[in-house]
Design a protein around this motif. Structure first.
Motif, short mmCIF file in Angstrom:
data_model
loop_
_atom_site.label_atom_id
_atom_site.label_comp_id
_atom_site.label_asym_id
_atom_site.label_seq_id
_atom_site.Cartn_x
_atom_site.Cartn_y
_atom_site.Cartn_z
N ILE A 121 0.84 -1.21 0.00
CA ILE A 121 0.00 0.00 0.00
C ILE A 121 0.87 1.25 0.00
N ALA A 122 2.00 1.21 0.70
CA ALA A 122 2.85 2.40 0.83
C ALA A 122 3.63 2.70 -0.44
N ALA A 123 3.92 1.70 -1.25
CA ALA A 123 4.70 1.94 -2.47
C ALA A 123 4.04 2.95 -3.41
N PRO A 124 2.74 2.79 -3.73
CA PRO A 124 2.11 3.81 -4.58
C PRO A 124 2.03 5.17 -3.88
N ALA A 125 1.95 5.17 -2.55
CA ALA A 125 1.89 6.44 -1.82
C ALA A 125 3.18 7.23 -1.97
N LEU A 126 4.28 6.54 -2.21
CA LEU A 126 5.55 7.23 -2.44
C LEU A 126 5.64 7.78 -3.86
N VAL A 127 4.99 7.13 -4.79
CA VAL A 127 5.09 7.51 -6.20
C VAL A 127 4.08 8.59 -6.58
N LEU A 128 2.87 8.52 -6.06
CA LEU A 128 1.81 9.44 -6.49
C LEU A 128 2.13 10.92 -6.30
N PRO A 129 2.70 11.36 -5.17
CA PRO A 129 3.02 12.78 -5.07
C PRO A 129 4.09 13.23 -6.07
N VAL A 130 5.02 12.34 -6.37
CA VAL A 130 6.05 12.67 -7.36
C VAL A 130 5.40 12.82 -8.73
N VAL A 131 4.45 11.95 -9.05
CA VAL A 131 3.71 12.07 -10.31
C VAL A 131 2.92 13.37 -10.34
N ALA A 132 2.33 13.74 -9.20
CA ALA A 132 1.55 14.98 -9.13
C ALA A 132 2.43 16.19 -9.42
N VAL A 133 3.67 16.16 -8.94
CA VAL A 133 4.60 17.26 -9.20
C VAL A 133 5.04 17.25 -10.65
#
Length: 93
Positions: A6-18
């Motif tokens: 569950i935490a792996a996508p949580a690390l990627v999503l904000p970077v994608v948002a930026v």
């Protein structure tokens, strides 16, 4: 294993948002989803220890405290940048 999944996508999503070329409502959705995934990850850790004795739960909570702080710090930094870019784009429009 579930908290890490569950935490792996949580690390990627904000970077994608930026990294989105042009901030939009998707930016805010990615930010919100990343916070939701971090909370779900920490909740799954506690749920996994629901049937354990008190000392095991306390050891797990203590160990995951630093992980939780790190996850929320990571998500907050990138989310702040994404939301600022979104606000700047909306103000210029």
């Amino acid at each position: 294993m579930l908290p890490f999944a569950i935490a792996a996508p949580a690390l990627v999503l904000p970077v994608v948002a930026v990294a989105l070329g042009r901030p939009s409502a998707r930016t805010l959705a990615l930010v919100a989803l990343s916070y939701l995934l971090v909370a779900a990850s920490l909740l799954s850790v506690m749920w996994g220890n629901a049937t354990s004795d008190a000392s095991t739960v306390l050891d797990t909570a203590e160990g995951w405290l630093y992980v939780g702080v790190g996850l929320f710090a990571w998500v907050s930094v990138f989310s702040a940048v994404a939301v600022l870019r979104y606000g700047r784009e909306r103000g210029a429009a």
